[in-house]
Design a protein around this motif. Structure first.
Motif, PDB file in Angstrom:
ATOM      1  N   LEU A  22       0.832  -1.201   0.000  1.00 49.19           N
ATOM      2  CA  LEU A  22       0.000   0.000   0.000  1.00 49.19           C
ATOM      3  C   LEU A  22       0.869   1.254   0.000  1.00 49.19           C
ATOM      4  N   SER A  23       1.935   1.237   0.779  1.00 48.66           N
ATOM      5  CA  SER A  23       2.836   2.381   0.832  1.00 48.66           C
ATOM      6  C   SER A  23       3.514   2.629  -0.518  1.00 48.66           C
ATOM      7  N   ILE A  24       3.938   1.573  -1.168  1.00 53.02           N
ATOM      8  CA  ILE A  24       4.596   1.691  -2.476  1.00 53.02           C
ATOM      9  C   ILE A  24       3.645   2.260  -3.522  1.00 53.02           C
ATOM     10  N   TRP A  25       2.401   1.799  -3.534  1.00 58.32           N
ATOM     11  CA  TRP A  25       1.429   2.168  -4.568  1.00 58.32           C
ATOM     12  C   TRP A  25       0.526   3.335  -4.173  1.00 58.32           C
ATOM     13  N   PHE A  26       0.716   3.890  -2.970  1.00 54.19           N
ATOM     14  CA  PHE A  26      -0.210   4.903  -2.457  1.00 54.19           C
ATOM     15  C   PHE A  26      -0.437   6.061  -3.426  1.00 54.19           C
ATOM     16  N   GLU A  27       0.622   6.688  -3.896  1.00 59.36           N
ATOM     17  CA  GLU A  27       0.481   7.859  -4.785  1.00 59.36           C
ATOM     18  C   GLU A  27      -0.221   7.502  -6.088  1.00 59.36           C
ATOM     19  N   HIS A  28      -0.016   6.292  -6.575  1.00 64.08           N
ATOM     20  CA  HIS A  28      -0.636   5.860  -7.835  1.00 64.08           C
ATOM     21  C   HIS A  28      -2.150   5.687  -7.697  1.00 64.08           C
ATOM     22  N   TYR A  29      -2.592   5.222  -6.542  1.00 60.64           N
ATOM     23  CA  TYR A  29      -4.007   4.918  -6.334  1.00 60.64           C
ATOM     24  C   TYR A  29      -4.761   5.991  -5.543  1.00 60.64           C
ATOM     25  N   ALA A  30      -4.065   6.999  -5.053  1.00 63.54           N
ATOM     26  CA  ALA A  30      -4.699   8.017  -4.211  1.00 63.54           C
ATOM     27  C   ALA A  30      -5.433   9.071  -5.029  1.00 63.54           C
ATOM     28  N   THR A  31      -6.542   9.520  -4.495  1.00 64.17           N
ATOM     29  CA  THR A  31      -7.276  10.671  -5.015  1.00 64.17           C
ATOM     30  C   THR A  31      -7.485  11.605  -3.836  1.00 64.17           C
ATOM     31  N   GLY A  32      -6.944  12.813  -3.937  1.00 65.43           N
ATOM     32  CA  GLY A  32      -7.072  13.755  -2.828  1.00 65.43           C
ATOM     33  C   GLY A  32      -6.424  13.260  -1.556  1.00 65.43           C
ATOM     34  N   GLY A  33      -5.361  12.467  -1.680  1.00 68.09           N
ATOM     35  CA  GLY A  33      -4.656  11.961  -0.509  1.00 68.09           C
ATOM     36  C   GLY A  33      -5.309  10.773   0.170  1.00 68.09           C
ATOM     37  N   VAL A  35      -6.721   6.658  -0.379  1.00 64.80           N
ATOM     38  CA  VAL A  35      -6.763   5.426  -1.171  1.00 64.80           C
ATOM     39  C   VAL A  35      -7.973   4.609  -0.729  1.00 64.80           C
ATOM     40  N   THR A  36      -8.722   4.087  -1.689  1.00 67.26           N
ATOM     41  CA  THR A  36      -9.843   3.201  -1.383  1.00 67.26           C
ATOM     42  C   THR A  36      -9.363   1.760  -1.415  1.00 67.26           C
ATOM     43  N   VAL A  37      -9.648   1.030  -0.342  1.00 63.91           N
ATOM     44  CA  VAL A  37      -9.348  -0.394  -0.277  1.00 63.91           C
ATOM     45  C   VAL A  37     -10.682  -1.124  -0.301  1.00 63.91           C
ATOM     46  N   GLU A  38     -10.872  -1.941  -1.327  1.00 63.47           N
ATOM     47  CA  GLU A  38     -12.113  -2.706  -1.476  1.00 63.47           C
ATOM     48  C   GLU A  38     -11.987  -4.009  -0.694  1.00 63.47           C
ATOM     49  N   VAL A  39     -12.948  -4.288   0.157  1.00 64.67           N
ATOM     50  CA  VAL A  39     -12.968  -5.510   0.954  1.00 64.67           C
ATOM     51  C   VAL A  39     -13.922  -6.491   0.280  1.00 64.67           C
ATOM     52  N   THR A  40     -13.402  -7.655  -0.128  1.00 66.83           N
ATOM     53  CA  THR A  40     -14.229  -8.670  -0.774  1.00 66.83           C
ATOM     54  C   THR A  40     -14.052 -10.008  -0.062  1.00 66.83           C
ATOM     55  N   THR A  41     -14.838 -10.981  -0.461  1.00 63.64           N
ATOM     56  CA  THR A  41     -14.698 -12.325   0.094  1.00 63.64           C
ATOM     57  C   THR A  41     -13.365 -12.953  -0.293  1.00 63.64           C
ATOM     58  N   HIS A  42     -12.706 -12.396  -1.303  1.00 71.00           N
ATOM     59  CA  HIS A  42     -11.445 -12.952  -1.796  1.00 71.00           C
ATOM     60  C   HIS A  42     -10.223 -12.217  -1.265  1.00 71.00           C
ATOM     61  N   GLY A  43     -10.416 -11.128  -0.544  1.00 75.79           N
ATOM     62  CA  GLY A  43      -9.296 -10.372   0.003  1.00 75.79           C
ATOM     63  C   GLY A  43      -9.489  -8.881  -0.185  1.00 75.79           C
ATOM     64  N   LEU A  44      -8.381  -8.149  -0.072  1.00 77.06           N
ATOM     65  CA  LEU A  44      -8.407  -6.692  -0.181  1.00 77.06           C
ATOM     66  C   LEU A  44      -7.809  -6.258  -1.516  1.00 77.06           C
ATOM     67  N   TRP A  45      -8.402  -5.231  -2.100  1.00 75.26           N
ATOM     68  CA  TRP A  45      -8.000  -4.754  -3.427  1.00 75.26           C
ATOM     69  C   TRP A  45      -7.803  -3.243  -3.409  1.00 75.26           C
ATOM     70  N   LEU A  46      -6.786  -2.772  -4.120  1.00 73.43           N
ATOM     71  CA  LEU A  46      -6.599  -1.344  -4.332  1.00 73.43           C
ATOM     72  C   LEU A  46      -7.339  -0.976  -5.610  1.00 73.43           C
ATOM     73  N   ARG A  47      -8.249  -0.007  -5.514  1.00 72.89           N
ATOM     74  CA  ARG A  47      -9.020   0.423  -6.691  1.00 72.89           C
ATOM     75  C   ARG A  47      -8.300   1.585  -7.359  1.00 72.89           C
ATOM     76  N   ARG A  54      -8.350  -2.888 -10.662  1.00 72.11           N
ATOM     77  CA  ARG A  54      -7.956  -3.055  -9.276  1.00 72.11           C
ATOM     78  C   ARG A  54      -6.745  -3.969  -9.185  1.00 72.11           C
ATOM     79  N   GLN A  55      -5.985  -3.793  -8.111  1.00 75.03           N
ATOM     80  CA  GLN A  55      -4.789  -4.581  -7.852  1.00 75.03           C
ATOM     81  C   GLN A  55      -4.997  -5.326  -6.546  1.00 75.03           C
ATOM     82  N   PHE A  56      -4.725  -6.622  -6.565  1.00 73.89           N
ATOM     83  CA  PHE A  56      -4.870  -7.429  -5.354  1.00 73.89           C
ATOM     84  C   PHE A  56      -3.857  -6.975  -4.322  1.00 73.89           C
TER      85      PHE A  56
END
Length: 79
Positions: A22-33, A35-47, A54-56
């Motif tokens: 998350l720290s490595i990819w934060f700037e790439h996935y952030a909007t307005g500082g 990051v949204t993390v999607e919680v699914t039955t299969h794990g957590l995803w960066l949108r 999305r990235q697992f």
């Protein structure tokens, strides 16, 4: 505005490697500082807010029952 008691919805569990990812990819996935993390039955995803892909990020626990997962090329197939 009346004060209300917070309602528990879901817990998101992170391992150290997930936090590092998350720290490595934060700037790439952030909007307005943020990051949204999607919680699914299969794990957590960066949108990705720009492409909607999305990235697992990972899963911190082992599911009680195995889950079938068939990733799509664009990462958005939920069926």
């Amino acid at each position: 505005m009346p004060q209300t008691r917070p309602e528990h919805i879901v817990d998101a569990e992170f391992t150290r490697d997930m936090v590092e990812t998350l720290s490595i990819w934060f700037e790439h996935y952030a909007t307005g500082g943020v990051v949204t993390v999607e919680v699914t039955t299969h794990g957590l995803w960066l949108r990705n807010p720009y492409t909607k892909a999305r990235q697992f990020l990972g899963r911190a626990d082992v599911p009680d029952e195995p889950v079938a997962y068939r990733p799509a090329i664009d990462g958005l197939d939920d069926g």
